[in-house]
Structures are given as C-alpha cells and as structure tokens.
Motif scaffolding. Structure first.
Motif, PDB file in Angstrom:
ATOM      1  N   GLY B  37       0.789  -1.228   0.000  1.00  0.00           N
ATOM      2  CA  GLY B  37       0.000   0.000   0.000  1.00  0.00           C
ATOM      3  C   GLY B  37       0.818   1.275   0.000  1.00  0.00           C
ATOM      4  N   GLU B  38       2.148   1.202  -0.171  1.00  0.00           N
ATOM      5  CA  GLU B  38       2.905   2.449  -0.152  1.00  0.00           C
ATOM      6  C   GLU B  38       3.698   2.632  -1.440  1.00  0.00           C
ATOM      7  OE1 GLU B  38       6.845   0.873   2.339  1.00  0.00           O
ATOM      8  OE2 GLU B  38       5.943   2.806   2.782  1.00  0.00           O
ATOM      9  N   VAL B  39       4.022   3.905  -1.698  1.00  0.00           N
ATOM     10  CA  VAL B  39       4.899   4.248  -2.806  1.00  0.00           C
ATOM     11  C   VAL B  39       6.200   4.752  -2.197  1.00  0.00           C
ATOM     12  CG1 VAL B  39       5.255   5.713  -4.833  1.00  0.00           C
ATOM     13  CG2 VAL B  39       2.959   4.901  -4.276  1.00  0.00           C
ATOM     14  N   VAL B  40       7.296   4.057  -2.512  1.00  0.00           N
ATOM     15  CA  VAL B  40       8.601   4.452  -1.970  1.00  0.00           C
ATOM     16  C   VAL B  40       9.458   4.977  -3.102  1.00  0.00           C
ATOM     17  CG1 VAL B  40      10.651   3.668  -0.752  1.00  0.00           C
ATOM     18  CG2 VAL B  40       8.429   2.637  -0.245  1.00  0.00           C
ATOM     19  N   ASP B 183      -2.718   9.229 -10.880  1.00  0.00           N
ATOM     20  CA  ASP B 183      -4.189   9.096 -10.832  1.00  0.00           C
ATOM     21  C   ASP B 183      -4.590   7.637 -10.656  1.00  0.00           C
ATOM     22  OD1 ASP B 183      -4.846  11.671 -13.356  1.00  0.00           O
ATOM     23  OD2 ASP B 183      -4.552  11.775 -11.167  1.00  0.00           O
ATOM     24  N   LEU B 184      -3.951   6.774 -11.424  1.00  0.00           N
ATOM     25  CA  LEU B 184      -4.275   5.343 -11.341  1.00  0.00           C
ATOM     26  C   LEU B 184      -4.046   4.811  -9.934  1.00  0.00           C
ATOM     27  CD1 LEU B 184      -2.881   3.787 -14.637  1.00  0.00           C
ATOM     28  CD2 LEU B 184      -5.252   3.835 -13.878  1.00  0.00           C
ATOM     29  N   TRP B 185      -2.924   5.225  -9.337  1.00  0.00           N
ATOM     30  CA  TRP B 185      -2.619   4.745  -7.987  1.00  0.00           C
ATOM     31  C   TRP B 185      -3.639   5.267  -6.990  1.00  0.00           C
ATOM     32  CZ3 TRP B 185       0.077   1.230  -5.418  1.00  0.00           C
ATOM     33  CH2 TRP B 185       0.287   1.409  -4.045  1.00  0.00           C
ATOM     34  N   ALA B 194       2.217  -2.211  -4.322  1.00  0.00           N
ATOM     35  CA  ALA B 194       3.164  -1.180  -3.881  1.00  0.00           C
ATOM     36  C   ALA B 194       3.972  -0.738  -5.089  1.00  0.00           C
ATOM     37  CB  ALA B 194       4.094  -1.722  -2.797  1.00  0.00           C
ATOM     38  N   ILE B 195       4.597   0.418  -4.957  1.00  0.00           N
ATOM     39  CA  ILE B 195       5.457   0.913  -6.043  1.00  0.00           C
ATOM     40  C   ILE B 195       6.793   1.324  -5.445  1.00  0.00           C
ATOM     41  CG2 ILE B 195       5.774   2.647  -7.836  1.00  0.00           C
ATOM     42  CD1 ILE B 195       2.861   2.939  -8.143  1.00  0.00           C
ATOM     43  N   LEU B 196       7.872   0.945  -6.132  1.00  0.00           N
ATOM     44  CA  LEU B 196       9.195   1.418  -5.756  1.00  0.00           C
ATOM     45  C   LEU B 196       9.765   2.153  -6.966  1.00  0.00           C
ATOM     46  CD1 LEU B 196      11.617   1.463  -3.781  1.00  0.00           C
ATOM     47  CD2 LEU B 196      12.360  -0.683  -4.785  1.00  0.00           C
ATOM     48  N   ILE B 197      10.043   3.435  -6.784  1.00  0.00           N
ATOM     49  CA  ILE B 197      10.518   4.218  -7.924  1.00  0.00           C
ATOM     50  C   ILE B 197      11.899   4.780  -7.640  1.00  0.00           C
ATOM     51  CG2 ILE B 197       9.114   6.171  -7.109  1.00  0.00           C
ATOM     52  CD1 ILE B 197       9.093   7.174 -10.010  1.00  0.00           C
ATOM     53  N   VAL B 198      12.788   4.577  -8.605  1.00  0.00           N
ATOM     54  CA  VAL B 198      14.135   5.134  -8.499  1.00  0.00           C
ATOM     55  C   VAL B 198      14.167   6.409  -9.326  1.00  0.00           C
ATOM     56  CG1 VAL B 198      16.477   4.818  -9.384  1.00  0.00           C
ATOM     57  CG2 VAL B 198      15.409   3.028  -8.045  1.00  0.00           C
ATOM     58  N   ASP B 229       4.012  13.580   4.235  1.00  0.00           N
ATOM     59  CA  ASP B 229       2.700  13.489   4.883  1.00  0.00           C
ATOM     60  C   ASP B 229       1.743  14.510   4.280  1.00  0.00           C
ATOM     61  OD1 ASP B 229       3.902  15.228   7.869  1.00  0.00           O
ATOM     62  OD2 ASP B 229       4.302  15.484   5.742  1.00  0.00           O
ATOM     63  N   LEU B 230       1.454  14.342   3.034  1.00  0.00           N
ATOM     64  CA  LEU B 230       0.506  15.209   2.331  1.00  0.00           C
ATOM     65  C   LEU B 230      -0.699  14.368   1.932  1.00  0.00           C
ATOM     66  CD1 LEU B 230       2.928  17.023  -0.137  1.00  0.00           C
ATOM     67  CD2 LEU B 230       1.547  18.185   1.578  1.00  0.00           C
ATOM     68  N   PRO B 231      -1.887  15.002   1.874  1.00  0.00           N
ATOM     69  CA  PRO B 231      -3.052  14.250   1.384  1.00  0.00           C
ATOM     70  C   PRO B 231      -2.905  13.989  -0.116  1.00  0.00           C
ATOM     71  CG  PRO B 231      -3.613  16.559   1.729  1.00  0.00           C
ATOM     72  CD  PRO B 231      -2.231  16.391   2.249  1.00  0.00           C
ATOM     73  N   ARG B 232      -3.398  12.823  -0.534  1.00  0.00           N
ATOM     74  CA  ARG B 232      -3.296  12.494  -1.957  1.00  0.00           C
ATOM     75  C   ARG B 232      -4.447  13.100  -2.727  1.00  0.00           C
ATOM     76  NH1 ARG B 232       0.141   9.215  -4.293  1.00  0.00           N
ATOM     77  NH2 ARG B 232       1.720   8.247  -2.987  1.00  0.00           N
ATOM     78  N   PRO B 233      -4.294  13.584  -3.971  1.00  0.00           N
ATOM     79  CA  PRO B 233      -3.022  13.714  -4.684  1.00  0.00           C
ATOM     80  C   PRO B 233      -2.193  14.872  -4.130  1.00  0.00           C
ATOM     81  CG  PRO B 233      -4.793  14.634  -6.002  1.00  0.00           C
ATOM     82  CD  PRO B 233      -5.432  14.067  -4.772  1.00  0.00           C
TER      83      PRO B 233
END
Lengths: 576, 451
Positions: B37-40, B183-185, B194-198, B229-233
């Motif tokens: 559930g997280e994007v790192v 948007d998709l996320w 989950a997403i891991l982005i470099v 710690d910001l609300p999405r988006p």
C-alpha cells in the motif's frame, strides 16, 4: 567485436536491372577470353627449365613460412592500391559505378582457385618461363581472395562520408589529393583495416592451394609452406606435416600480434564519432612503439620529404569546377549506355559460348549444372549443421563478456588457420575408415567455413542490449521462449552475415575438398569442385571456363534469391 | 505497519577492481523495506548505486552480502512478484504492442485467449487502445513507456519497480504520464500492491511517493528518509510540498549533512575530513566553461543567495548535472552552498567579471590550492628535469582509488582543468604531459606565499 563483412554492399544495392545482368555475364565472358589467350600462348612455349623443389626438412620451415608470408604481404599491398583506385572510380563516376559494382559482385563469387586455374598459364607466358610467372600467379590468386571485401568497404565508406566534413573540405579549397589523404582515407580506415585483416586471414587457405599446382599434368611448386604440405602429403610424411602445422600456427599469431593488432589500435583514432569509444582496441606492440622514441625520430626525419611530396601532389591534382546538373539528358544517356553494354556483351557471349559449347557439347553443360547441384546440396547440409551446432555455443559465449574476450582471439585464429593443412589427416581417416568421400568432403568444407558462423554469432549475442536481457529476466522468459522471442531475432542479422561468409567459403573450399589425396591414393567426389580441379590438372580450358562460370552463376544466383531476401528481413524486421 | 513485501537487510555490493587492486564498494550496509500500500522513492545522485539496489531487490543481480527477502522467503533469482519498467523502455522491436505486453503472461504459460484478454485490458488501462498491432518503432517515447507499464502491470505484480521511468521522455510527456500513473494509484484499483521508484528528480519523488529514501554516494548507503505526509493527490503548490522539496535539495546539495539529526538549518561549511592521499578527493566532471557560465549567471542575478531549487528550474538542468557543477564551483572556492542556497564568493565574482587572462590567473591559483589531483600532477611535473611525464603514470595512481572508467574520467577532467589553467599541456597521441612555463612561475609564487 565487429562482424565479418562479406561485402554486404553487394546485397544492399539499388537494382540496376539490365546493365547489372549484362556486366555479370560480360565478366564471365572476359574470363573465358583470358583462358583462351592463356592456353594459346602456353602451347607455344616451354615450361621453366629449373623448377624449384621443396625439401621436407623441418629446418627449412621458417624460411618457407617467411617466403609465404612475403607473398601474402605483396598481395596485400596490391590489394590496397587496387582498392583505392577501384573504390574511388566507382564512387566518383556514375557510369563507372554501374559497371564496377556489379562486376565486383561477380568477381567476389568466382572461386579463387578458379581464378588461379584460368590465369596461371597466362602469367607463366607473360614472364617468359621464369619463376616470376609462378610467383605472380600465386600472388594474384591471393590478391583475389583479399581484395573484393576491402574494395566494397572502401566504396561504402566513400559513399557515406559525413556531409559536414565534405562541405568543410570544399569550403577550405582542399585539392582532391589533400581531400583523399585528409578525409576519405581516414574515414574508411577502420572498416578497411578490419576487412583487410579478415580477408588476409582467409588468404592463408588459398596460399596453401596456390603454391603447388598442377597444370597440364605438370607440377609446379614454389618454395613455401603450402607446397611443403603438399610434398608431405605425397610422401606420406606425418611428422613433417605436424611441424608445418605448428609453424603455420606460430606464423599466424606473429603476424597478428606484430602487424594487425597495432594497426587496428592505431586506426582507432580515425573513429568518426566525436567521443572516445568505450573499449578501444589494445595492442602491446602499439603501446611499446608509442612509448619509444624511435617512432618520433623517424617521423621527424621523414617530415620534410613528406611535406614536399604533399605540396607537389596537391598542386598536380587541381580542383575541377563543378559542371552543372544535366538531369534532362541523364535518362537518355543511361538508356543508351545500357543498350550499348548489352549489345557488346551479347556479342561476346555468342562468340565465346559457341566456341565453348562447340568443344564440349551441350550435354556437358547439363552435366556441369547437375554437378553444381551436388555441390550445392553439400553446402546446404554444411550450413544447416554448422548453424545448429555453433549458434548455441556462439550465443553462450557472446552473452558472457569474459568468455567473449577470451574466445575472440581463438575464433579469429581458427578462422585464419588454413584448414587444408588438416585435410591430410582427415583424408587418411576417410581412407582407413572407408568413409565415402561424397559425404566426407562436407566435413572438409566445413573445417574452413564454419568458424565464420561461430564468429558472427558471438558478435551478435554480445551486442544484445543489457536492458533487453534484464527485461527478459524480469518477465520470466526462459528456455525456448527466450530463444524465440529474444535471442534469435536479436542475432538474426549477424547469423545471416555469418551464413553468407560461410557459404562463400564452402564453395571456394569445394575445389580442394572434393578431390583429396594421401600419398598415391586420390579420393574424388561427384561435384563441381572436383570437376574444376580435374579440368585444371588436365589443362582443359573450355571445361575450366565452363566449370568456373557455372559455379559463379550458382553463387550469384543464390546470393540474390536467398541471401539478399534474408538480409532485407534482417534490416526491416529484426533490426535492433 | 502493513505487510512487508520486499526487504533488503545489511546488503552490500562490491565489484572487483581490475588487476587485483581490491574491491570497489557500490552499496554499503543498506536496509530498505517496501510495505503493502505504499509508494517508496529511492532518491540519489548518480554513483549512489540506486539502480544497482533496485536490481538487487528485483533479484536480477545477487548482492555480495546481506539478505534479500520476498515477503519472508529469501530471494534466489529474479523475483516473480516484481514487474519492472525500464528507463529506455526495453521493448522487443520485432514484436507488436500486444505481443510485447503478453510477454510475461506467455512466460507464465497462460493460454492464448486468456493472454489476449488480459493484455487488451492492460493496454486499455494505460490509454493505448487502438495501437495493439503497432510496432515499437511506430510509437513515440511516451507511448513506448506506456507499453512498458502495460507489460509490467498485466501480470499483476506485488510490487511495481520503476527505474527512472520518465527520464528518457521530454518534459511535457513525462509530466503527462507521471500524472496518469499517480491518478491510477490514487484511484485505489491499481494492479500492484506497492510501487518502488528510483529517481534523481526531487519534485517527482515528492509528488509520487509516500516516503523518500535518500541514498548517499561513494559508497552507496541510506542516509535517511523523508516522509511525505501530504493528502493524496500531492498538491505541488502547497507550502508543505515546497518545504519538503527544499529540505531534499538541502540534503542533496550537502552530502555530508547528517539526516538523522532534527530538522534545523545546519551550517554546511565543515571542512572536509583529512584524506590519506590527494588522489582520493574526486574531481567533479565539469568543464571550466560551464563553471564560468554558472558564475556569470549568478553574478548577473544579483548579490546575495539564490535557491538551488529555483536555479534548477530556471536552467532546466537535470539535478545530477546541476549538483555536479555546484560541487565544482564550491570546491574551487568560487561559491558557497548553505541550506540549499548558493552564494558567490568574492573570488568567484572576480573570476566571473574580469578579463580572460586575469581569470586564468585566478583559476590557476584556486586550482593549485583546492584541487589536489591537479596540484599533485603539476608538482610532479616540476620535479622532473624535462618537465614531462607519461599520462599512464598518473592513471595508474588514480586506478588505486577508482574503478578503471572513473579513473580515466578523473584524469581527463584534471587534464582539462590543468590545460585551462595553463599549468601543463597534454599530447593525446603520445600520452604525454608537459609542464608549461607558467607552471614554473606559479610554483615559485605558490612556494613563496604561506598557505
């Protein structure tokens, strides 16, 4: 690691149509004429009084190797001169191009040993019975095995000069000579040297075959390592053969390290991309020379002379003002040119064809065509097996950088080593094991040709982008699927290049593979190669010409019908 | 804390240096975990080993030490629960869009009709409906990357790995695609957990991620983490967004800043620690002309401090390049960077505004004082009678501290700086450095002034 280029220019050209076919047939006719003339002059002259003999003493091997190497280098020098002249003419003059490039196509397809058969008596006659005639014939044969690739490469590089450099040389008023030296030769240097290196390696094979040749039931031998091997075969001297193989191996390695490697390392500075290449070729000899003061000393000594010569040449080759475009008349002139060419060639074909067919009969022509089919079948079998066996090995090596680095010199050595030195062992095995030569000669042909498939497959696999391989890992592509989706398409164009080169090598080898002997036993297979070899021994000019022409037509035909299509497929669909 | 999907613990990665000169450490004791559930985001400059770390976590290369776990099971070989999107798309040119997308499903043995159905759905999801039978060469960069996303998402991986996915695209296309992925996320029906982005793009990291892991370089290690710690988006115009971006710029422009301490303005001009050898201090690979250019720009923009973040925007330079230029400028004493702001020094102002000849003098002085590699080369040349030396000699010395490619680049940068400063000449043909006349004069002058 680059691919071995067999002259893919011949497969990628614009169609010239009628003129194309005319030139090809015309060239064959020309060969027939040469054979005719040679045979006639031979009849009226006596063979050299003192025919040199070759001793089987192994201590003379270094001397023989040196003489053979000298012949190779003389042929190489001649090849360079020819390349510059021919390539320049073809690239500069439209009409010359229309004749010269198809001509190159056919000349490349004529078996080298066919050239030898046709020209040997001519050379002997030319030099009035001295040893020089034999040497000239041998050197000419080697020359024809080296030169066509180099010419193609130079021609291609002349046609693809970077436009901005061409404009710069024009803007600064460089004379044609200066432009040649400063732009055109350097631009083509890397491809030229690479092709020269590859062709030179292939030339060892023909050296062995051309140093000892039988014409008109006379045996002529030049002192050299090739004729040493022939002598050893006739005398059934196995130890001598072993020594010869060892000497040959050492010679190849020495020439490679002392001549080619430094040359390739030096030409790296002519790389056209502005940034340095990631892995530049290294040569310990080159590094040694660079560090020593000798090279700089020599350069300083020759500088004033070199400068003066350059000035003279520059003044002599003046810049001609450009003539205006004459587009309107061009079409008409082209048409006229085609028609004239066609008429001339048809005339020649009728004249020569009638005489040849007259002396051998039409039935003979069919017979030769069938023999050609037999040899073709062998080449096909060879290609299929070699591809199935060596492609997986080549891919396995190519996908690992450390293996590639170590395998490259080995593969190059294997491609250079004249396979016909090994033939006697195979012949002996065939005789002892009662293997029919009709099948056995496929192995002999393969010994020379298959390394090109290995070589090119390694290069192709090594150039698969890392990202695609990582992607295949990530997506879980394994086994057959990995081969089908990633590996085979990626190495396709390299495999085609390897296939063409191997096929050409196999046809050439057939002349010395379909007839082999050990001592007094001779094994003869049914095929076009054997036909040509036998005709050469007997000095039967019409049959020699017929055989060589038919073989050339087979090669050219298959090139266009089969290989050219594959090449197109490689370029459009499987282009990385 | 939700389920840990992929964990690396105490991971090292070392490459052997050629000719047995030891090892080069790319990653040093790295701990990273990706939860459901997280994007790192993995943020770092080039040389921080972030691509290597990504590949270790995907199981494409093995670590030299440490644990890599998929859930609780140790990983051996490519991780089947990871779908990867590559920087330069990695599409097979001889397959159509749909064949490329089906690749992973084919590898898993999914039947033909099922494959086609799922592939069409994935293609629809990324907005490429209608292009199924197109070949990659017919597509634009953005469309190719969409195919990359479709291919990764069609297998419904646990974690989606993105290796600098937008850096090969032009600014507008990147913006567009980034927004769509976000948007998709945010819609909650994303095919991965989950997403891991470099990335090396700070704004991108804060925009997309829930937390940003900052990697340091030489060797690559985890410096710390910034939680978004910001609300999405994530709203890019909100003050907190800007604060987070500034914080990250501050951290990135000051490699020696300790992230574990509480967030407060830290004075960033601590002297560099004493080094064993002058060759150990690397030169940033920046040309002198670029340094001049930046200084002129800064001087023209006025006195005082300039925010590095705004500078990056203005110059439209990738952050890696800008940080390298700043490094060089600071190293030579022409500017000072503090709290994410850059200020030109007096010497720097002088250098940027004076004549060419005088600026060369200034440059020479600064280089001899602050660039140890160049100074040592110059010194070695003066000690020789004929004032020449083979370049190989210095290259061998550099080889002790850097891998072969990097050693060569260090040498080339040192030669460029030395040439500009007229300290020595270099003949590439002979590979020979020769000290110039100004070198001798400079050495004399340098010896006279107390350092």
């Amino acid at each position: 690691m680059q691919r071995v280029l067999p002259g893919p220019g011949s497969l990628r050209r614009v169609r010239y149509g009628l003129a194309d076919a005319a030139v090809i047939l015309g060239a064959l006719v020309l060969l027939a004429v040469i054979a005719r003339v040679g045979s006639e002059s031979f009849v009226s002259f006596s063979p050299p009084q003192v025919v040199p003999s070759v001793s089987l003493d192994p201590h003379r091997l270094p001397e023989y190797a040196a003489r053979s190497t000298l012949r190779m280098f003389i042929a190489l020098a001649a090849s360079f001169l020819f390349t510059f002249a021919y390539g320049y003419a073809a690239a500069r003059n439209r009409y010359a191009e229309r004749v010269l490039i198809p001509l190159l196509d056919i000349l490349q397809s004529v078996p080298v040993l066919g050239f030898l058969s046709i020209t040997i008596t001519g050379f002997i006659a030319l030099f009035h019975g001295s040893l020089l005639g034999l040497e000239a014939a041998a050197i000419f044969a080697i020359f024809t095995s080296q030169v066509w690739n180099m010419t193609f490469s130079f021609y291609q590089s002349l046609r693809t000069l970077p436009q901005d450099l061409v404009e710069a040389t024009a803007a600064y008023g460089l004379s044609p000579w200066e432009r040649f030296i400063r732009l055109e030769v350097p631009a083509g240097a890397i491809g030229l040297i690479w092709n020269a290196m590859m062709s030179f390696g292939g030339g060892w094979f023909f050296l062995a075959a051309s140093e000892a040749i039988s014409v008109l039931n006379h045996n002529y031998t030049l002192p050299g390592i090739g004729s040493f091997v022939q002598q050893a075969v006739t005398a059934r001297d196995m130890p001598a053969l072993g020594w010869a193989i060892l000497t040959m191996a050492i010679t190849i390695v020495l020439v490679d390290q002392l001549f080619w490697r430094p040359l390739v390392a030096w030409t790296d500075k002519f790389r056209l991309e502005q940034s340095a290449s990631a892995d530049s070729p290294r040569s310990w000899v080159y590094d040694l020379l660079r560090r020593s003061r000798v090279q700089r000393g020599i350069a300083r000594l020759t500088q004033p002379g070199g400068d003066a010569l350059s000035r003279v040449l520059a003044r002599v080759s003046t810049v001609r003002p450009r003539s205006g475009d004459r587009r309107r008349d061009a079409h008409l002139a082209d048409r006229l040119f085609d028609v004239v060419l066609l008429l001339v060639v048809v005339g020649l074909i009728v004249w020569q064809g009638r005489s040849i067919v007259g002396s051998v009969g039409v039935g003979e022509v069919w017979h030769v065509l069938l023999l050609g089919l037999a040899t073709l079948a062998r080449v096909v079998v060879l290609l299929i097996f070699a591809t199935l066996v060596w492609t997986p090995i080549g891919v396995a090596i190519g996908l690992s950088p450390t293996l590639t680095r170590r395998a490259q010199p080995v593969a190059m050595f294997l491609a250079s080593f004249p396979a016909n030195f090994i033939f006697p062992f195979a012949t002996l095995a065939f005789i002892t094991l009662h293997v029919p030569i009709n099948v056995g000669c496929i192995l002999l042909m393969a010994l020379g040709a298959q390394w090109y498939i290995l070589f090119n497959t390694i290069a192709g696999a090594a150039s698969i982008p890392t990202e695609l391989r990582e992607m295949a890992d990530d997506v879980g592509l394994h086994g057959w699927q990995r081969w089908r989706r990633l590996i085979i398409p990626a190495i396709f164009s390299s495999a085609v290049t390897g296939g063409i080169t191997a096929s050409g090598g196999a046809w050439n080898a057939s002349i010395v593979s379909e007839i082999v002997s050990w001592g007094t036993t001779t094994l003869t297979a049914t095929g076009l190669g054997a036909y040509i070899a036998e005709a050469t021994t007997k000095g039967d000019w019409p049959r020699i010409t017929l055989g060589v022409s038919i073989m050339s037509l087979y090669v050219v035909g298959i090139n266009r019908v089969f290989w050219r299509r594959l090449y197109k497929l490689a370029e459009t669909r499987y282009h990385l | 804390m939700s389920e840990a999907l992929i964990t690396v613990e105490n991971v090292f990665k070392r490459f052997p240096l050629p000719e047995g000169k030891g090892e080069f450490t790319v990653l040093d004791d790295v701990d990273v975990t990706v939860h459901r559930g997280e994007v790192v985001a993995l943020l770092g400059r080039s040389g921080s080993g972030k691509s290597t770390l990504l590949r270790i976590m995907a199981g494409l290369i093995p670590p030299s030490g440490g644990d890599v776990r998929n859930g609780t099971t140790p990983l051996s070989g490519p991780n089947p629960d990871v779908g990867m999107v590559f920087q330069s798309f990695a599409l097979l040119p001889w397959l159509t869009v749909i064949e490329n997308v089906e690749l992973g499903l084919e590898a898993r043995g999914v039947g033909r009709t099922e494959r086609t159905k799922r592939a069409l759905r994935a293609i629809d999801l990324v907005g490429l409906d209608g292009f199924e039978t197109a070949y990659p060469r017919e597509l634009s960069g953005g469309m190719k990357q969409r195919v990359g996303f479709a291919r990764a998402l069609v297998v419904e991986p646990k974690v989606l790995f993105l290796d600098e996915p937008f850096s090969a695209l032009d600014v507008l296309t990147a913006e567009n695609l980034r927004g769509e992925i976000d948007d998709l996320w945010n819609a909650g029906t994303f095919p991965a957990q989950a997403i891991l982005i470099v990335t090396h793009n700070i704004e991108e990291a804060v925009f997309l991620a829930d937390r940003v892991v900052v990697l340091g370089a030489n060797p690559g290690r985890v410096r710390g983490e910034v939680v978004v710690d910001l609300p999405r988006p994530h709203n890019r115009t909100s003050p907190h967004f800007k604060e987070l971006v500034d914080r990250l710029y501050e951290v990135m422009t000051n490699p020696s800043l300790d992230m574990t301490r509480a967030w407060q303005p830290v004075v960033a001009d601590e002297p560099a620690p004493a080094l064993r050898s002058p060759y150990a201090r690397p030169l940033p690979h920046v040309r002198v002309g670029t340094i001049s250019g930046l200084l002129e720009l800064l001087v023209e923009s006025g006195e005082g401090e300039h925010e590095v973040a705004r500078l990056a925007d203005r110059l439209a330079l990738p952050i890696d390049d800008l940080l390298a230029i700043l490094d060089a400028t600071v190293m030579l004493g022409f500017a000072v960077v503090r709290d994410g702001d850059v200020r030109v020094t007096d010497v720097g102002r002088d250098f940027a505004t004076t004549t060419i000849l005088r600026s060369k003098d200034l440059f020479r002085h600064q280089v001899l004082e602050h660039a140890p590699i160049v100074a040592t080369i110059a010194k070695t040349l003066t000690e020789k009678e004929n004032r020449t030396m083979r370049g190989d000699f210095f290259l061998d010395l550099l080889d002790e501290y850097y891998p072969a490619d990097e050693a060569r680049r260090q040498f080339q940068t040192a030669v460029e700086w030395g040439r500009y400063a007229e300290l020595f000449e270099y003949d590439a043909e002979d590979d020979r450095l020769s000290g110039s006349d100004t070198l001798v004069a400079a050495q004399v002058a340098q010896a006279a002034t107390p350092s």
